[in-house]
Structure formats: structure tokens, C-alpha cells
Scaffold this motif. Structure first.
Motif, PDB file in Angstrom:
ATOM      1  N   LYS A 110       0.882  -1.175   0.000  1.00 28.65           N
ATOM      2  CA  LYS A 110       0.000   0.000   0.000  1.00 28.65           C
ATOM      3  C   LYS A 110       0.914   1.218   0.000  1.00 28.65           C
ATOM      4  O   LYS A 110       1.094   1.884   1.014  1.00 28.65           O
ATOM      5  CB  LYS A 110      -0.919  -0.012   1.231  1.00 28.65           C
ATOM      6  N   ARG A 155      -1.341   5.447  -2.251  1.00 33.22           N
ATOM      7  CA  ARG A 155      -1.661   6.480  -1.260  1.00 33.22           C
ATOM      8  C   ARG A 155      -0.856   7.729  -1.610  1.00 33.22           C
ATOM      9  O   ARG A 155       0.360   7.652  -1.783  1.00 33.22           O
ATOM     10  CB  ARG A 155      -1.288   6.044   0.154  1.00 33.22           C
ATOM     11  N   THR A 185     -11.027   2.724   5.497  1.00 37.32           N
ATOM     12  CA  THR A 185     -10.527   1.363   5.319  1.00 37.32           C
ATOM     13  C   THR A 185      -9.733   1.216   4.032  1.00 37.32           C
ATOM     14  O   THR A 185      -8.673   0.578   4.007  1.00 37.32           O
ATOM     15  CB  THR A 185     -11.706   0.369   5.312  1.00 37.32           C
ATOM     16  N   THR A 195      -7.901   3.235   2.561  1.00 37.55           N
ATOM     17  CA  THR A 195      -6.590   3.867   2.651  1.00 37.55           C
ATOM     18  C   THR A 195      -5.564   2.931   3.265  1.00 37.55           C
ATOM     19  O   THR A 195      -4.355   3.137   3.109  1.00 37.55           O
ATOM     20  CB  THR A 195      -6.693   5.166   3.468  1.00 37.55           C
ATOM     21  N   ARG A 196      -6.019   1.893   3.943  1.00 35.75           N
ATOM     22  CA  ARG A 196      -5.109   0.940   4.577  1.00 35.75           C
ATOM     23  C   ARG A 196      -5.145  -0.440   3.919  1.00 35.75           C
ATOM     24  O   ARG A 196      -4.435  -1.332   4.356  1.00 35.75           O
ATOM     25  CB  ARG A 196      -5.463   0.793   6.060  1.00 35.75           C
ATOM     26  N   SER A 197      -5.976  -0.607   2.876  1.00 38.35           N
ATOM     27  CA  SER A 197      -6.163  -1.913   2.251  1.00 38.35           C
ATOM     28  C   SER A 197      -5.638  -1.906   0.821  1.00 38.35           C
ATOM     29  O   SER A 197      -5.824  -0.927   0.091  1.00 38.35           O
ATOM     30  CB  SER A 197      -7.655  -2.284   2.225  1.00 38.35           C
ATOM     31  N   HIS A 234       0.214   1.076   8.780  1.00 40.91           N
ATOM     32  CA  HIS A 234      -0.460  -0.102   8.232  1.00 40.91           C
ATOM     33  C   HIS A 234       0.540  -1.249   8.255  1.00 40.91           C
ATOM     34  O   HIS A 234       1.726  -1.045   8.538  1.00 40.91           O
ATOM     35  CB  HIS A 234      -0.984   0.152   6.818  1.00 40.91           C
ATOM     36  N   ARG A 235       0.071  -2.440   7.935  1.00 41.69           N
ATOM     37  CA  ARG A 235       0.923  -3.616   8.073  1.00 41.69           C
ATOM     38  C   ARG A 235       1.787  -3.894   6.847  1.00 41.69           C
ATOM     39  O   ARG A 235       2.644  -4.765   6.869  1.00 41.69           O
ATOM     40  CB  ARG A 235       0.060  -4.849   8.383  1.00 41.69           C
ATOM     41  N   TYR A 236       1.561  -3.157   5.760  1.00 42.06           N
ATOM     42  CA  TYR A 236       2.384  -3.347   4.576  1.00 42.06           C
ATOM     43  C   TYR A 236       3.700  -2.592   4.718  1.00 42.06           C
ATOM     44  O   TYR A 236       3.772  -1.573   5.396  1.00 42.06           O
ATOM     45  CB  TYR A 236       1.654  -2.856   3.328  1.00 42.06           C
TER      46      TYR A 236
END
Length: 502
Positions: free
Chosen positions: A261, A296, A388, A390-392, A417-419
Motif C-alpha cells: 500500500k 496512497r 478502510t 486507505t489501509r487496504s 499499516h501492516r504493509y
């Protein structure tokens, strides 16, 4: 409107699998769908567990000799593969467009030259891939290391850049002395089989094998096979989790190149003309179906409105159409399923109150393309970055514009985020560039550019973006094991046993 000019690829026969140097049928067949029109264009073999067994056995048998080949031989083979592909590469442009919707013009810009460059890169650096002599305190000990191949590599490929992904995995694996079984995506198998037909007999039988079919059958049998020495996968976190479950049961090491992301931070002092062009390329190249997409846009308050206006003007003018038409700037998504996933993300964003700045306009397509899987370029507005979407990872032509006031806020947002695959900073302040590059949690950080992945630049991420590095000298370490050789140079031994009787 006149009908679009089609340059669709026409195979000469149904596609077979490559196992042990032979082209073999599968247990059944499945259709390849042309995403520009939504109709079948080729028939592919559905591999079985028995096919996987044969392929792994062929690779294991070939490994006995291939592992002992000289660096000169492997270098010559890699260069021959690059030369063969270059001589027969032009048709891959229409093949990729027909297979997965990649705009035909992009194949000449990205896919074809990159494949050649990857094989030539590994042909060069394999000569510098060696062990080390390790100095020790004891002068009577010689300690050195060797780099040895692992064995049979299982490569599970993605559909978005299939021949680049193939080169990223096959070139370093065979350069290091391994053999390989490739399982392409069911959405992008033909290009891999065509590429294998071009280069296959440059390698001894069994060094390169290709099994095709849907993941739950062919892929699952491959990654769970006990004779696989390494698994390398490009795709999404959900599939990676399933593969790693199989790998855990056989204690098989893995390389995972997963999703992203990508946050693109544009500071107030950035060159807006360059930044806007880079942002457009970063998200709309490859129809947005790229793990390193700039999905993003973190825009400083001072330039947010102007950036969005410039970006929107160009995004609305992008020509969407048949991927096989050179006039198309963006093609269809790879499948109906992928189109539905992207639209589901957009529906969710609208339900959360996210503003659609670009992308709600009706597509004006020729009636002959009515069955295709088209999505107009999208720009969303989410000023505080809380939505959501924006983080997926959407994996489509969708990017989100956010606002920030300070560098610290931008970094915190980018890392929230986790990416952790790719990120970028646009600024003319050298100190800001270095500081942000240091603080961004990503395996790749671009400054004042995007999408530049030259062979030699390690590519990989952290968190949900996976682990391991591709495209670089570092990758050779992924496909080899260190052996330590400890040699005694002295015959003296201190007495340790039977001392009581002396």
C-alpha cells in the motif's frame, strides 16, 4: 465510434505442460479468458498431483548434474536465454495484452526489456558469487565457506507481470545451481509456456519444469511436496499464509514477495509537475495491478489542492480500452473476479463517506468490448487517512489523496499499516529526503521518482509485504546454502583422555 483495432494473440495449438524436457497434457483443461472482451482465447492444461510428482522428480534428477556445472556454463546459458528471448520478444507484447490485459504499449516499455536485463544481470554477477575465508585466532586452522545450491525450487507466480516474475525467480535459481518447477497463475500461464518454449532447450531436460492449473490442485501439491528445497511466491498475503502452512509441515524455507500500500509523500517544496506525472505512472501503469503501486498520496496542505487538480485533469483524460490496441493507455483488469473485488472496495469507501474525486464518470467503450473487465482510473479523497480503503490493498487503478501538515505526521501516516513494500518522498530538501527515507518502514524508498526497479536493486518488503529480496545479488543467497569448511593445518593434539594412567 469506430471499433478498436485488435491485435489479439492467436496460439498455434492448445497449451501443454513442460516436464522433464517433454511437453505433456494435464488431467484436464481450462480456458484462458481475454479480459478485453471476456471471451476464451486459449486452452490450458490442468495439471494434477501426479504431474507435480513427475515434475519434481525430473527436477530432482536433473539437479544431480546441474549443481556441478561450472560458472562459465551457467553464465553462457543465462546469456543465451536472454539472447533467444530478445530475438523472439516482439510477440510477447500482444500475448501479454491478450492474456492479462496489460496495455500492449507497456510491454515494450517494461516487460520485454526487463526480462532481458534480469537474465543478463545474473549472468554477470554469478561470477562474483563466492564464499569467504574467515580469519581465526588459531593460525593452524583454515576456515572458509562455500555457497552451494539448495535443490529443487518451487516457484509460484502471480498474474500481473508474469514474465518479469518468471525471470525474477528462474534466473537467480538456476544461476545458483538449482533446478526449478514453476507454477504460473491460471490467469497468466500462456506467456510462461511460450517463454519456456523459446528458452527451454538452452537448459538440460528437467532443469526447468512448468506445471499449470488452478492453485488448490496444482499449486497445493507443489508447495507441500517433501522434495522441494525452497518455495518462492509472488502474490497476496492470504495465499502466502496457506503456502507457509504447507512449508511449515515440511520445514521448507520460503521467499515471499507480497502486496503493498505504497505511500507517496509530496512535500510543499516538491516539483509538482514531476510529482504528478510520477504519481500517475505509479498507480495507473499495469492498470494499477502492481504491488508497488503508489496507492496512497500524502500531500502537504500547501500543495494539496493544486496537486489534486493537476492529477485529476490527466486522470480523466486517460484512454481506457482494449489492451491489444496501441492507442489504449489503460486496459481491463485481469478477470471478472478482480473487477468485482475492486468495485467492492470502492462501494465500501463510498459507504464510509470517502469522496470520489475522479472515476465516477461513465466509460465510453465500443460495444465490442462490453464483456471486458474495465475500471476507469479512480482518485479518492480521504484527508485524514482514516478510511478502510486507505489501509487496504485494492490492486486496481485506485489511489487515495490525503493531507498532512508536518513531516512527522506524514511519516506516522505512511507507517500506519501492516504493509512495508514501497514508499516515496518528493522534495527538493536533501535533509528531508534522507531523514524520511530512514524513517519510512518499507523495503524500497524512492526519492523524486517511482517504479524504478533496475536489476541490482533489492526488491522486497516487511510485514504483510513478505520477506526475502529479489532482483539483486542478495537474491543469490536466497537460493543457496552456506557450507563451512574447517581444515586443521597442524597434527599436534593436547592429551585429554586417559591422563590418570600416565
Amino acid at each position: 465510434m469506430s471499433a478498436p483495432r485488435r491485435n489479439a494473440y492467436a496460439p498455434t495449438a492448445d497449451y501443454l505442460q513442460l516436464i522433464g524436457g517433454d511437453w505433456v497434457a494435464g488431467a484436464g483443461t481450462f480456458e484462458a479468458i481475454d479480459p478485453s472482451v471476456g471471451t476464451p482465447w486459449a486452452l490450458l492444461a490442468q495439471g494434477s498431483a501426479a504431474d507435480v510428482e513427475r515434475a519434481v522428480a525430473a527436477a530432482k534428477a536433473a539437479f544431480r548434474d546441474w549443481r556441478r556445472t561450472t560458472v562459465d556454463r551457467r553464465q553462457a546459458v543465462l546469456l543465451e536465454i536472454a539472447d533467444r528471448f530478445e530475438a523472439d520478444s516482439e510477440r510477447f507484447a500482444s500475448l501479454l495484452a491478450t492474456e492479462n490485459g496489460r496495455p500492449i504499449r507497456e510491454a515494450f516499455i517494461a516487460d520485454i526489456p526487463t526480462v532481458q536485463a534480469i537474465f543478463r544481470f545474473y549472468a554477470g554477477v554469478i561470477r562474483a558469487f563466492n564464499g569467504e575465508q574467515i580469519p581465526l585466532a588459531n593460525p593452524d586452522t583454515l576456515l572458509y565457506t562455500k555457497r552451494e545450491p539448495l535443490g529443487v525450487v518451487a516457484a509460484v507466480l502471480s498474474w500481473n507481470s508474469p514474465i518479469i516474475t518468471f525471470a525474477n525467480k528462474v534466473a537467480p535459481a538456476i544461476a545458483a545451481g538449482n533446478t526449478i518447477v514453476v507454477k504460473p497463475s491460471e490467469y497468466a500461464s500462456a506467456s510462461i509456456l511460450e517463454l519456456a518454449a523459446v528458452i527451454g532447450d538452452a537448459l538440460p531436460p528437467g532443469v526447468l519444469n512448468i506445471v499449470t492449473g488452478v492453485g488448490p490442485e496444482t499449486g497445493a501439491a507443489l508447495v507441500s511436496h517433501p522434495d522441494i528445497a525452497k518455495i518462492t511466491f509472488t502474490g497476496g498475503p492470504a495465499t502466502a499464509t496457506a503456502i507457509l502452512g504447507s512449508a511449515a509441515r515440511t520445514l521448507t524455507p520460503s521467499l515471499m514477495e507480497l502486496g503493498g500500500k505504497g505511500p507517496m509523500i509530496v512535500a510543499a517544496d516538491a516539483d509538482l509537475e514531476v510529482a504528478v506525472q510520477d504519481a500517475l505512472m505509479g498507480i495507473y501503469l499495469a492498470n494499477g495491478e502492481a504491488c508497488i503501486a503508489s496507492s496512497r498520496l500524502l500531500l502537504h496542505d500547501d500543495i494539496h489542492d493544486e496537486f489534486v487538480a493537476r492529477f485529476s485533469e490527466v486522470a480523466r483524460s486517460i484512454t481506457v480500452g482494449d489492451a491489444t490496441d496501441p492507442a489504449s493507455e489503460m486496459g481491463p483488469l485481469v478477470s471478472r473476479q478482480q473487477l468485482d473485488l475492486v468495485r467492492g472496495h470502492l462501494d465500501g469507501a463510498r459507504a464510509e463517506g470517502v469522496t470520489v474525486l475522479v472515476g465516477d464518470e461513465q466509460l465510453d467503450l465500443d460495444p465490442s468490448l462490453a464483456g471486458g473487465f474495465y475500471q476507469r482510473p479512480v482518485l479518492l479523497g480521504d484527508p485524514d487517512g482514516g478510511a478502510t480503503i486507505t489501509r487496504s490493498e485494492v490492486f486496481g487503478p485506485v489511489t487515495v489523496a490525503e493531507r498532512f501538515s508536518t513531516d512527522e505526521e506524514a511519516i506516522a501516516r505512511a507507517n500506519a499499516h501492516r504493509y512495508g513494500l514501497a514508499a516515496g518522498v518528493w522534495t527538493n530538501d536533501l535533509r528531508r529526503a534522507h531523514r524520511m527515507a530512514d524513517e519510512l518502514d518499507a523495503g524500497i524508498v524512492w526519492v523524486n521518482r517511482w517504479f524504478d526497479l533496475a536489476p541490482g536493486m533489492p526488491m522486497g518488503g516487511r510485514g504483510d509485504s513478505g520477506f526475502g529480496r529479489e532482483l539483486s545479488f542478495e537474491t543469490l543467497r536466497e537460493y543457496s546454502a552456506v557450507k563451512s569448511v574447517n581444515i586443521d593445518l597442524c597434527t599436534d593434539r593436547p592429551p585429554l583422555w586417559g591422563l590418570a594412567g600416565r
